[in-house]
Motif scaffolding. Structure first.
Motif, PDB file in Angstrom:
ATOM      1  N   MET A 179       3.390  -3.459   8.692  1.00 31.92           N
ATOM      2  CA  MET A 179       4.597  -2.658   8.894  1.00 31.92           C
ATOM      3  C   MET A 179       4.818  -1.706   7.727  1.00 31.92           C
ATOM      4  N   THR A 180       5.355  -0.524   8.027  1.00 27.93           N
ATOM      5  CA  THR A 180       5.774   0.429   7.003  1.00 27.93           C
ATOM      6  C   THR A 180       7.231   0.139   6.679  1.00 27.93           C
ATOM      7  N   ILE A 181       7.506  -0.203   5.428  1.00 29.16           N
ATOM      8  CA  ILE A 181       8.840  -0.646   5.061  1.00 29.16           C
ATOM      9  C   ILE A 181       9.700   0.455   4.451  1.00 29.16           C
ATOM     10  N   ARG A 182       9.077   1.563   4.052  1.00 27.97           N
ATOM     11  CA  ARG A 182       9.865   2.620   3.424  1.00 27.97           C
ATOM     12  C   ARG A 182       9.120   3.947   3.527  1.00 27.97           C
ATOM     13  N   ILE A 183       9.877   5.017   3.776  1.00 28.02           N
ATOM     14  CA  ILE A 183       9.350   6.381   3.762  1.00 28.02           C
ATOM     15  C   ILE A 183      10.167   7.181   2.756  1.00 28.02           C
ATOM     16  N   LEU A 184       9.484   7.835   1.813  1.00 32.68           N
ATOM     17  CA  LEU A 184      10.142   8.653   0.802  1.00 32.68           C
ATOM     18  C   LEU A 184       9.813  10.118   1.056  1.00 32.68           C
ATOM     19  N   ALA A 185      10.859  10.941   1.149  1.00 33.84           N
ATOM     20  CA  ALA A 185      10.674  12.348   1.506  1.00 33.84           C
ATOM     21  C   ALA A 185      10.957  13.294   0.346  1.00 33.84           C
ATOM     22  N   ASP A 235      13.032  -5.403  -2.203  1.00 35.81           N
ATOM     23  CA  ASP A 235      13.251  -4.119  -1.535  1.00 35.81           C
ATOM     24  C   ASP A 235      13.961  -3.119  -2.443  1.00 35.81           C
ATOM     25  N   LYS A 236      13.590  -3.118  -3.726  1.00 35.32           N
ATOM     26  CA  LYS A 236      14.173  -2.183  -4.682  1.00 35.32           C
ATOM     27  C   LYS A 236      13.160  -1.090  -5.009  1.00 35.32           C
ATOM     28  N   CYS A 237      13.631   0.137  -5.001  1.00 32.93           N
ATOM     29  CA  CYS A 237      12.796   1.285  -5.357  1.00 32.93           C
ATOM     30  C   CYS A 237      13.725   2.375  -5.885  1.00 32.93           C
ATOM     31  N   GLU A 238      13.674   2.608  -7.193  1.00 30.65           N
ATOM     32  CA  GLU A 238      14.635   3.497  -7.841  1.00 30.65           C
ATOM     33  C   GLU A 238      13.918   4.629  -8.561  1.00 30.65           C
ATOM     34  N   ILE A 259       0.856  -1.178   0.000  1.00 30.91           N
ATOM     35  CA  ILE A 259       0.000   0.000   0.000  1.00 30.91           C
ATOM     36  C   ILE A 259       0.891   1.227   0.000  1.00 30.91           C
ATOM     37  N   LEU A 260       0.708   2.098  -0.977  1.00 28.91           N
ATOM     38  CA  LEU A 260       1.423   3.361  -1.052  1.00 28.91           C
ATOM     39  C   LEU A 260       0.484   4.459  -0.579  1.00 28.91           C
ATOM     40  N   SER A 261       0.974   5.294   0.324  1.00 30.13           N
ATOM     41  CA  SER A 261       0.140   6.370   0.872  1.00 30.13           C
ATOM     42  C   SER A 261       0.921   7.664   0.912  1.00 30.13           C
ATOM     43  N   GLY A 262       0.228   8.753   0.621  1.00 26.72           N
ATOM     44  CA  GLY A 262       0.850  10.071   0.632  1.00 26.72           C
ATOM     45  C   GLY A 262       0.136  10.989   1.597  1.00 26.72           C
ATOM     46  N   GLY A 263       0.904  11.865   2.253  1.00 26.64           N
ATOM     47  CA  GLY A 263       0.347  12.745   3.275  1.00 26.64           C
ATOM     48  C   GLY A 263       0.359  14.206   2.890  1.00 26.64           C
ATOM     49  N   LYS A 264      -0.275  14.981   3.740  1.00 28.97           N
ATOM     50  CA  LYS A 264      -0.351  16.425   3.537  1.00 28.97           C
ATOM     51  C   LYS A 264       1.017  17.083   3.614  1.00 28.97           C
ATOM     52  N   ASP A 265       1.965  16.425   4.279  1.00 31.18           N
ATOM     53  CA  ASP A 265       3.326  16.959   4.409  1.00 31.18           C
ATOM     54  C   ASP A 265       4.233  16.532   3.260  1.00 31.18           C
ATOM     55  N   GLY A 266       3.715  15.772   2.301  1.00 31.65           N
ATOM     56  CA  GLY A 266       4.513  15.374   1.152  1.00 31.65           C
ATOM     57  C   GLY A 266       5.256  14.062   1.309  1.00 31.65           C
ATOM     58  N   LEU A 267       5.175  13.427   2.468  1.00 25.12           N
ATOM     59  CA  LEU A 267       5.848  12.144   2.655  1.00 25.12           C
ATOM     60  C   LEU A 267       5.030  11.018   2.029  1.00 25.12           C
ATOM     61  N   VAL A 268       5.736  10.053   1.439  1.00 24.32           N
ATOM     62  CA  VAL A 268       5.106   8.872   0.857  1.00 24.32           C
ATOM     63  C   VAL A 268       5.561   7.652   1.639  1.00 24.32           C
ATOM     64  N   ALA A 269       4.606   6.856   2.108  1.00 23.54           N
ATOM     65  CA  ALA A 269       4.914   5.648   2.879  1.00 23.54           C
ATOM     66  C   ALA A 269       4.556   4.418   2.056  1.00 23.54           C
ATOM     67  N   VAL A 270       5.365   3.377   2.202  1.00 25.31           N
ATOM     68  CA  VAL A 270       5.099   2.085   1.581  1.00 25.31           C
ATOM     69  C   VAL A 270       4.908   1.084   2.708  1.00 25.31           C
ATOM     70  N   SER A 271       3.728   0.476   2.785  1.00 23.27           N
ATOM     71  CA  SER A 271       3.373  -0.398   3.904  1.00 23.27           C
ATOM     72  C   SER A 271       2.884  -1.746   3.394  1.00 23.27           C
TER      73      SER A 271
END
Length: 371
Positions: A156-162, A209-212, A138-150
């Protein structure tokens, strides 16, 4: 078609309409803003969510409410239906994920009518959410611009993209690709769009666990816009009929839709629009593009010829439009009203949408969620 429009090489007409009613504590049944709409993979149902914290599942055959999930004291900002798995597992695919104003994510089972999982990957309100193409992330985006991958399996949240930090995420979308296409590993492409007119495109292989980062786009806009109370949203979507191309609309130098090639690294096509757009959807089955506007207008274009058909009659800004997986149906939302459009005949420039039950008249109220 509605008054003021004419049938060109294709023609659309409204089929059904229903209102999303407010929760039990509300004195008015028609004042809740619909914040997202989506189809089930088999197109027998659709889901809507609203500012009252509700997620509602509707039968498209009867336009009746099937089940409602309610979260008190929160606004439900976004939702997505879990995609159909490659190997069919029956009821297992009947899940929706919803994002809320307190930063939480909830996964609901429709067949069991219960919440199966709650996660809290964000510290602020969610603004966009999507499943990976296989439904395993599940990819989720917030009001602060952060993207989480859960992971919905582990919670569990496995990655946060800023990369978009500081500007709300407006769109998250995933699509499949050949594993080594574009010179990067991974069987999935996904994009994130933020309100500062930036789009990032990623290639991922979640099992490894690849994200490019594949591409980063920034679209210019004039300074100090006049006559606009708030800026139109920045929206992007992968183009289903042009592999390796995405479409972008948003506030900019011109009112237009831009087709950007990930291979050529440049804009390859522009389509002029009458106003700045507020919603966008591309048909997976044919070269149709639906665009909504703040002027209560829906425009259907057949690309690349740009043959356009306009439809008035919405009561407010057309802030959502979503094609079904087959491209034969379209959902549009205007404040608390959701309209369902249906295509008659094979998809293509000569396709015709069936007229509504009252042709040329205000759409009939078919179903109302209980107060």
């Amino acid at each position: 078609p509605q008054s003021g429009s004419s049938c060109g090489p294709f023609c659309w007409s409204r089929r059904m309409w229903f209102a999303i009613a407010k929760g039990r504590c509300s004195p008015s049944p028609f004042s809740v803003q619909v914040t997202e709409v989506c189809f089930s993979p088999d197109e027998t149902h659709c889901a809507t969510c609203g500012e009252d914290g509700s997620v509602r599942i509707w039968s498209l055959g009867s336009m009746e409410l099937v089940v409602q999930f309610q979260v008190l004291n929160q606004s439900c900002q976004c939702l997505a239906w879990k995609p159909r798995p490659i190997v069919m597992w029956g009821a297992e695919s009947q899940h929706v994920v919803a994002g809320y104003s307190d930063g939480t994510i909830r996964v609901f089972s429709i067949s069991r009518t219960e919440m199966e999982l709650k996660m809290h990957p964000h510290a602020v309100a969610l603004t966009a959410i999507a499943y990976s193409t296989d439904g395993e992330m599940i990819l989720s985006g917030g009001k602060d611009g952060l993207v989480a991958v859960s992971s919905p399996r582990t919670g569990m949240t496995i990655r946060i993209l800023a990369d978009h930090k500081g500007s709300p995420i407006t769109v998250l979308q995933c699509t499949r690709k050949q594993y080594r296409d574009f010179g990067v590993e991974g069987g999935e492409l996904w994009l994130a769009t933020s309100s500062d007119r930036r789009v990032s495109v990623w290639a991922s292989d979640w099992l490894k666990d690849k994200c490019e980062l594949l591409d980063w786009l920034s679209f210019p806009a004039p300074a100090g816009p006049k006559g606009l109370g708030s800026l139109p949203p920045s929206l992007a979507a992968f183009c289903p009929w042009e592999h390796g191309t995405l479409v972008y609309i948003g506030f900019g130098m011109q009112k237009e839709a831009l087709f950007y090639s990930l291979r050529k690294k440049q804009v390859v096509e522009k389509i002029s629009l009458p106003y700045f757009a507020t919603s966008l959807s591309l048909s997976p089955a044919a070269r149709f593009m639906a665009v909504g506007f703040g002027e209560r207008l829906l425009r259907l274009l057949h690309c690349p010829a740009s043959n356009a058909q306009d439809y008035a009659g919405h009561d407010d800004t057309v802030h959502l439009c979503r094609f079904s997986p087959s491209g034969r149906r379209l959902l549009t939302a205007s404040h608390s009203a959701v309209l369902v459009w249906e295509l008659a005949g094979p998809p293509g420039p000569a396709a015709i949408l069936q007229r509504g039950r009252k042709a040329g008249a205000r759409p009939e109220l078919l179903a109302e969620a209980p107060a």
